[in-house]
Design a protein around this motif. Structure first.
Motif, PDB file in Angstrom:
ATOM      1  N   HIS A  91      72.863 -75.719  32.230  1.00 49.51           N
ATOM      2  CA  HIS A  91      71.923 -75.304  32.064  1.00 49.51           C
ATOM      3  C   HIS A  91      71.308 -76.248  32.525  1.00 49.51           C
ATOM      4  O   HIS A  91      70.557 -77.288  32.996  1.00 49.51           O
ATOM      5  CB  HIS A  91      71.890 -74.563  31.212  1.00 49.51           C
ATOM      6  N   SER A  95      68.615 -78.280  34.649  1.00 50.33           N
ATOM      7  CA  SER A  95      67.496 -78.689  34.920  1.00 50.33           C
ATOM      8  C   SER A  95      66.912 -79.948  35.424  1.00 50.33           C
ATOM      9  O   SER A  95      66.063 -79.807  36.212  1.00 50.33           O
ATOM     10  CB  SER A  95      67.019 -78.164  33.334  1.00 50.33           C
ATOM     11  N   ARG A  98      66.764 -79.782  38.494  1.00 51.13           N
ATOM     12  CA  ARG A  98      65.238 -79.469  39.219  1.00 51.13           C
ATOM     13  C   ARG A  98      63.793 -80.222  38.786  1.00 51.13           C
ATOM     14  O   ARG A  98      63.157 -80.281  40.223  1.00 51.13           O
ATOM     15  CB  ARG A  98      64.955 -77.902  38.797  1.00 51.13           C
ATOM     16  N   HIS A 131      63.164 -77.431  29.505  1.00 52.67           N
ATOM     17  CA  HIS A 131      62.321 -76.289  29.450  1.00 52.67           C
ATOM     18  C   HIS A 131      63.999 -75.043  30.361  1.00 52.67           C
ATOM     19  O   HIS A 131      63.678 -75.078  31.494  1.00 52.67           O
ATOM     20  CB  HIS A 131      60.924 -76.306  29.910  1.00 52.67           C
ATOM     21  N   TYR A 132      63.837 -74.520  29.072  1.00 55.58           N
ATOM     22  CA  TYR A 132      65.407 -73.209  30.057  1.00 55.58           C
ATOM     23  C   TYR A 132      63.832 -71.924  29.700  1.00 55.58           C
ATOM     24  O   TYR A 132      63.251 -71.610  29.497  1.00 55.58           O
ATOM     25  CB  TYR A 132      65.870 -73.383  29.263  1.00 55.58           C
ATOM     26  N   SER A 133      64.674 -71.335  31.091  1.00 54.98           N
ATOM     27  CA  SER A 133      63.915 -70.046  30.982  1.00 54.98           C
ATOM     28  C   SER A 133      64.236 -69.137  30.186  1.00 54.98           C
ATOM     29  O   SER A 133      65.515 -69.671  29.614  1.00 54.98           O
ATOM     30  CB  SER A 133      64.584 -69.590  32.719  1.00 54.98           C
ATOM     31  N   ARG A 134      63.544 -67.331  29.827  1.00 56.68           N
ATOM     32  CA  ARG A 134      64.018 -66.728  28.951  1.00 56.68           C
ATOM     33  C   ARG A 134      65.414 -66.285  29.616  1.00 56.68           C
ATOM     34  O   ARG A 134      66.311 -66.532  28.906  1.00 56.68           O
ATOM     35  CB  ARG A 134      63.183 -65.717  29.010  1.00 56.68           C
ATOM     36  N   GLU A 135      66.260 -66.642  30.361  1.00 51.07           N
ATOM     37  CA  GLU A 135      67.371 -66.079  31.015  1.00 51.07           C
ATOM     38  C   GLU A 135      68.430 -66.890  30.678  1.00 51.07           C
ATOM     39  O   GLU A 135      69.348 -66.672  30.428  1.00 51.07           O
ATOM     40  CB  GLU A 135      67.407 -65.445  32.492  1.00 51.07           C
ATOM     41  N   GLU A 137      68.305 -69.076  28.131  1.00 51.11           N
ATOM     42  CA  GLU A 137      68.046 -69.165  26.548  1.00 51.11           C
ATOM     43  C   GLU A 137      68.762 -67.895  26.462  1.00 51.11           C
ATOM     44  O   GLU A 137      69.614 -67.973  25.304  1.00 51.11           O
ATOM     45  CB  GLU A 137      67.174 -69.000  26.310  1.00 51.11           C
ATOM     46  N   THR A 181      60.680 -75.730  23.919  1.00 49.47           N
ATOM     47  CA  THR A 181      61.668 -75.858  24.634  1.00 49.47           C
ATOM     48  C   THR A 181      62.913 -73.972  24.915  1.00 49.47           C
ATOM     49  O   THR A 181      63.694 -74.551  24.888  1.00 49.47           O
ATOM     50  CB  THR A 181      62.597 -77.045  23.976  1.00 49.47           C
ATOM     51  N   ASP A 184      60.627 -67.246  23.624  1.00 52.36           N
ATOM     52  CA  ASP A 184      60.815 -66.379  23.114  1.00 52.36           C
ATOM     53  C   ASP A 184      61.403 -65.948  22.256  1.00 52.36           C
ATOM     54  O   ASP A 184      62.980 -65.307  22.623  1.00 52.36           O
ATOM     55  CB  ASP A 184      61.205 -65.554  24.965  1.00 52.36           C
TER      56      ASP A 184
END
Length: 221
Positions: A91, A95, A98, A131-135, A137, A181, A184
């Motif tokens: 992950h 990131s 990206r 920053h990770y997406s909700r998916e 995490e 970071t 949700d």
């Protein structure tokens, strides 16, 4: 691994560390099987941020602030399992790529580790707050639960950790950094609730508890 090592040197030079805490933290980690293709190495940064982060290649940093808020070894196992999942699922690498794609031409850097490392070092502070997406995490939480079960650790420690983070986020402005970071929290708590089963391992690991007490004891020195 080389990317992570280059970044980790920046963090350890810029932050205060504690050799005693690191000795016990590494003992703690040696009691666990990370099931990782990378050599997982964990280090504490003696700052009051309630945060932790993982770098490509197996380096994990945990801040004193979050360790001080924990009350049990299984919470620390949950945190390490979560962050190690970011490593094994790449992950953090995704990131960073990206970030690179938005700032530079990856075609220029790809295959040139020196150029990529130089660019990464120029943005070292930003990578502490990936920053990770909700998916992603949710995936790290789910993999972290599996990690705990494989190691015979009560997976309810993941729930305890998330509840701790939610409670602290309501009381401490500093917690907003972790929440931003690791988004949700409520949804993540619901996900972990749904994955816990009656037959999951429970009880206490005496060895981990003893080492955890030593970590806590040396945090203030």
């Amino acid at each position: 691994i080389e990317m992570g090592e280059a970044l980790s040197k920046q963090y350890t030079l810029a932050s205060k560390t504690n050799d005693s805490v690191n000795v016990y933290l590494r003992q703690f980690c040696r009691e666990l099987n990370f099931y990782s293709p990378y050599p997982v190495r964990v280090e504490v940064l003696m700052e009051e941020e309630i945060n932790a982060f993982a770098l490509p290649g197996g380096r994990i940093f945990v801040y004193r602030g979050i360790l001080q808020k924990m009350t049990s070894a299984d919470e620390l196992v949950a945190l390490l399992g979560h962050e190690a999942s970011h490593v094994t699922q790449r992950h953090s690498l995704k990131s960073i790529m990206r970030e690179a794609a938005s700032g530079v031409l990856l075609s220029t850097l790809f295959g040139d580790i020196n150029a990529l490392s130089t660019w990464m070092l120029s943005k070292a502070d930003e990578f502490k707050q990936l920053h990770y997406s909700r998916e992603l995490e949710t995936e790290a939480d789910t993999e972290g639960l599996s990690f705990m079960k494989k190691n015979g650790i009560d997976p309810k420690g993941m729930l305890k950790l998330l509840l701790l983070l939610r409670k602290e986020s309501e009381q401490l402005p500093a917690m907003m950094q972790y929440v931003s970071t690791h988004p949700d929290t409520d949804a993540r708590i619901m996900n972990v609730h749904s994955l816990l089963k009656a037959g999951d391992p429970g009880g206490q690991n005496a060895r981990l508890n003893t080492i955890f007490e030593q970590i806590k004891r040396h945090l203030g020195t």
